[in-house]
Motif scaffolding. Structure first.
Motif, mmCIF file in Angstrom:
data_model
loop_
_atom_site.group_PDB
_atom_site.id
_atom_site.type_symbol
_atom_site.label_atom_id
_atom_site.label_comp_id
_atom_site.label_asym_id
_atom_site.label_seq_id
_atom_site.Cartn_x
_atom_site.Cartn_y
_atom_site.Cartn_z
ATOM 1 N N VAL A 35 1.144 -1.265 0.177
ATOM 2 C CA VAL A 35 0.084 0.084 -0.004
ATOM 3 C C VAL A 35 0.675 1.242 -0.462
ATOM 4 O O VAL A 35 1.865 1.682 0.782
ATOM 5 N N PRO A 36 1.270 2.005 -1.322
ATOM 6 C CA PRO A 36 1.938 3.072 -0.501
ATOM 7 C C PRO A 36 2.498 4.067 -0.389
ATOM 8 O O PRO A 36 2.848 4.217 0.212
ATOM 9 N N SER A 37 0.495 4.414 0.250
ATOM 10 C CA SER A 37 0.545 5.578 1.650
ATOM 11 C C SER A 37 1.489 4.902 2.963
ATOM 12 O O SER A 37 1.085 5.900 3.558
ATOM 13 N N LEU A 38 1.587 3.608 3.406
ATOM 14 C CA LEU A 38 1.837 2.937 4.050
ATOM 15 C C LEU A 38 3.147 2.576 4.492
ATOM 16 O O LEU A 38 3.645 2.573 5.173
ATOM 17 N N GLN A 39 4.167 2.432 3.158
ATOM 18 C CA GLN A 39 5.315 2.346 3.002
ATOM 19 C C GLN A 39 6.426 3.575 3.127
ATOM 20 O O GLN A 39 7.320 2.985 3.837
ATOM 21 N N ARG A 40 5.911 4.804 3.634
ATOM 22 C CA ARG A 40 6.577 6.275 4.180
ATOM 23 C C ARG A 40 6.449 5.360 6.152
ATOM 24 O O ARG A 40 7.205 6.353 6.547
ATOM 25 N N LEU A 41 5.840 4.316 6.635
ATOM 26 C CA LEU A 41 5.392 4.727 7.620
ATOM 27 C C LEU A 41 7.466 3.553 8.146
ATOM 28 O O LEU A 41 7.366 2.327 7.807
ATOM 29 N N VAL A 165 3.246 10.309 -0.959
ATOM 30 C CA VAL A 165 3.430 9.295 -1.382
ATOM 31 C C VAL A 165 5.450 8.905 -2.533
ATOM 32 O O VAL A 165 5.374 7.959 -1.628
ATOM 33 N N ASN A 166 5.529 10.131 -3.112
ATOM 34 C CA ASN A 166 6.527 9.595 -3.736
ATOM 35 C C ASN A 166 7.401 11.254 -3.303
ATOM 36 O O ASN A 166 7.873 11.170 -4.419
ATOM 37 N N THR A 167 7.004 12.098 -2.783
ATOM 38 C CA THR A 167 7.213 13.390 -2.404
ATOM 39 C C THR A 167 7.820 13.285 -0.827
ATOM 40 O O THR A 167 7.108 13.649 0.569
ATOM 41 N N PHE A 168 9.111 13.648 -0.673
ATOM 42 C CA PHE A 168 9.988 14.868 0.512
ATOM 43 C C PHE A 168 10.422 15.499 1.121
ATOM 44 O O PHE A 168 10.978 15.873 0.177
ATOM 45 N N VAL A 217 10.220 10.680 -5.955
ATOM 46 C CA VAL A 217 10.962 9.641 -6.015
ATOM 47 C C VAL A 217 9.862 9.314 -6.781
ATOM 48 O O VAL A 217 8.503 9.484 -7.476
ATOM 49 N N ASP A 218 10.980 8.968 -8.493
ATOM 50 C CA ASP A 218 10.034 7.549 -9.391
ATOM 51 C C ASP A 218 9.962 6.125 -8.837
ATOM 52 O O ASP A 218 11.239 5.966 -9.553
ATOM 53 N N ARG A 219 8.805 5.574 -9.055
ATOM 54 C CA ARG A 219 8.549 4.625 -8.408
ATOM 55 C C ARG A 219 8.724 3.450 -10.432
ATOM 56 O O ARG A 219 8.127 3.572 -11.129
ATOM 57 N N LEU A 220 10.125 3.368 -10.987
ATOM 58 C CA LEU A 220 10.520 2.962 -11.808
ATOM 59 C C LEU A 220 9.750 1.494 -12.093
ATOM 60 O O LEU A 220 9.491 0.721 -13.432
ATOM 61 N N GLY A 221 9.931 0.973 -10.951
ATOM 62 C CA GLY A 221 9.138 -0.867 -11.140
ATOM 63 C C GLY A 221 9.597 -1.637 -9.788
ATOM 64 O O GLY A 221 9.981 -1.303 -9.038
ATOM 65 N N ASP A 222 8.666 -1.850 -10.283
ATOM 66 C CA ASP A 222 8.335 -3.074 -9.114
ATOM 67 C C ASP A 222 7.940 -5.043 -9.742
ATOM 68 O O ASP A 222 7.152 -5.149 -10.166
#
Length: 435
Positions: A35-41, A165-168, A217-222
């Motif tokens: 879950v992208p919104s949880l990955q910062r935790l 989710v992609n910016t800090f 952050v660019d999510r280039l691949g998963d």
């Protein structure tokens, strides 16, 4: 024709078995990590959320939440599609409709809702009750609670403020060597079970330590067990630095090969080496501050213990061999987060690195300069950055104003935990000639 009692019982057992298998804790945690919104935790927060979520199922057309309904919880969409509609009190009283799908989430707080949430398909959600909502708002990206009186200085240095989710956003704290937090930003956009294994960074423009840095952050691949991220560090609307980082989920030990050619040099242990209050160029260790000095929102004490093995006294003008070895570790205790320890290892690696390529060229009166161009690292084995590590650096060559340094870091068992390489501009600063 009605089902026989035996067939009905068998089907019931199969359905119940499927429900139990589908939501065993490990699979719940697996889903929440994506879950992208949880990955910062912090990873510990995600593990606790997995323990407290409740499985909720709905049929198509069924209300999950109704306007002006009081309830409590955060709903993570496991499967299906929901429609969110409500009145937005603008000058023309327009209504808007949204659709949310897998990995999206919506929150029902203790306040009155202003929209309806309806299942458009069969829907499965994982609901975190409101009483556990504090798990969604930790004090730090690395640990659930940030106590400035007890936090390890390097954890404070590598902390970031998530903007989305992609910016800090990160700031440079006074009292510590300048650091780049791009690696931390990349780490906070991947599944916490995928561990950092390499990065390649490029320095484009000088940064300003007096203003915040925005990390995009660019999510280039998963793909399966691998993730790739690109991070741009931005100041004044310019990219001053970028890196590509790769993450890999740990494999079963019996499925991988294991060998190591480099051997750790036979050197005295860190207990036998006295601390030294300075490593001349690159690392400037301040004198010990007063007892009880702690981190503040803008200041951090020196974050590392460094014990060089060569106790000869050198100056910036002393010619010597292009190599150095020293023990180092983070001050204080760090959380049990493997990626944090690797980010700290990367931070360590740059404290005194490209400057080693200047050593054979030093002389009295020369003013040396070194500026990093690129920096690459590979992480081989797990390690704790708050335990002693031996860092061995050498510079095989310098040419055309470019110096090249390489480093290897070993734990106390002699295992090679990481390798690093860096290229930078190294030259003599020319002083204006006097008339």
């Amino acid at each position: 024709m009605a089902l026989s009692s035996k067939k009905f019982l068998a089907m019931t057992i199969l359905v119940l078995a499927f429900l139990c298998i589908a939501f065993v804790p490990s699979l719940v945690m697996e889903f929440l990590g994506d879950v992208p919104s949880l990955q910062r935790l912090p990873s510990s927060s995600i593990r606790k959320i997995a323990q407290h979520v409740i499985v909720k199922r709905y049929n198509s057309g069924e209300y999950i939440l109704k306007e002006r309904e009081l309830a409590g919880g955060t709903y993570f969409i496991y499967e299906g599609v929901v429609e969110v509609s409500g009145q937005f009190h603008t000058h023309n009283n327009d209504s808007q409709v949204f659709e949310w799908r897998k990995f999206d989430y919506f929150t029902q707080s203790e306040s009155i809702r202003q929209e309806d949430v309806i299942a458009l398909t069969k829907l499965t959600c994982l609901m975190l009750p409101y009483k556990y909502s504090f798990l969604m708002d930790p004090k730090s990206i690395w640990s659930e609670d940030m106590n400035l009186e007890t936090i390890a200085p390097v954890e404070h240095i590598l902390s970031l403020e998530p903007l989305d989710v992609n910016t800090f956003r990160g700031i440079t704290l006074k009292g510590a060597p300048k650091s780049n937090k791009a690696l931390a930003a990349a780490s906070k956009t991947v599944h916490f079970l995928k561990i950092l294994h390499s990065f390649h960074a490029h320095f484009l423009l000088p940064g300003d330590i007096n203003i915040p840095v925005i990390y995009q952050v660019d999510r280039l691949g998963d793909v399966c067990n691998v993730a790739t991220r690109r991070v741009n560090a931005v100041q004044k609307e310019r990219i001053v630095f970028f890196l590509i980082a790769s993450f890999h989920r740990e494999e079963e030990e019996e499925e991988g090969f294991d060998h190591q050619e480099p051997t750790m040099p036979s050197v005295p242990g860190p207990e036998e080496v006295l601390p030294k209050q300075g490593l001349e160029e690159g690392v400037k260790l301040p004198g010990h501050g007063p007892r009880g000095v702690v981190s503040t929102p803008t200041y951090v004490p020196w974050p590392t213990e460094i014990r060089p093995l060569d106790l000869k006294t050198y100056t910036r003008h002393t010619k010597r061999h292009p190599s150095v070895s020293y023990w180092l570790r983070a001050k204080g205790r760090l959380p049990d987060d493997k990626t944090l320890h690797r980010c700290v290892g990367a931070y360590f690696s740059d404290l005194l690195f490209i400057q080693i390529s200047l050593n054979p060229h030093r002389r009295e009166g020369m003013l040396p300069s070194s500026i990093s161009l690129d920096h690459s690292m590979w992480f081989h084995r797990d390690f704790r950055a708050d335990e002693w590590l031996l860092y061995v650096i050498d510079s095989p060559t310098a040419y055309n104003a470019r110096g090249f340094s390489r480093g290897q870091m070993f734990n106390r068992r002699g295992e090679l935990v990481l390798s690093a390489m860096q290229v930078g501009v190294v030259r003599e600063i020319k002083t204006p000639s006097k008339l």
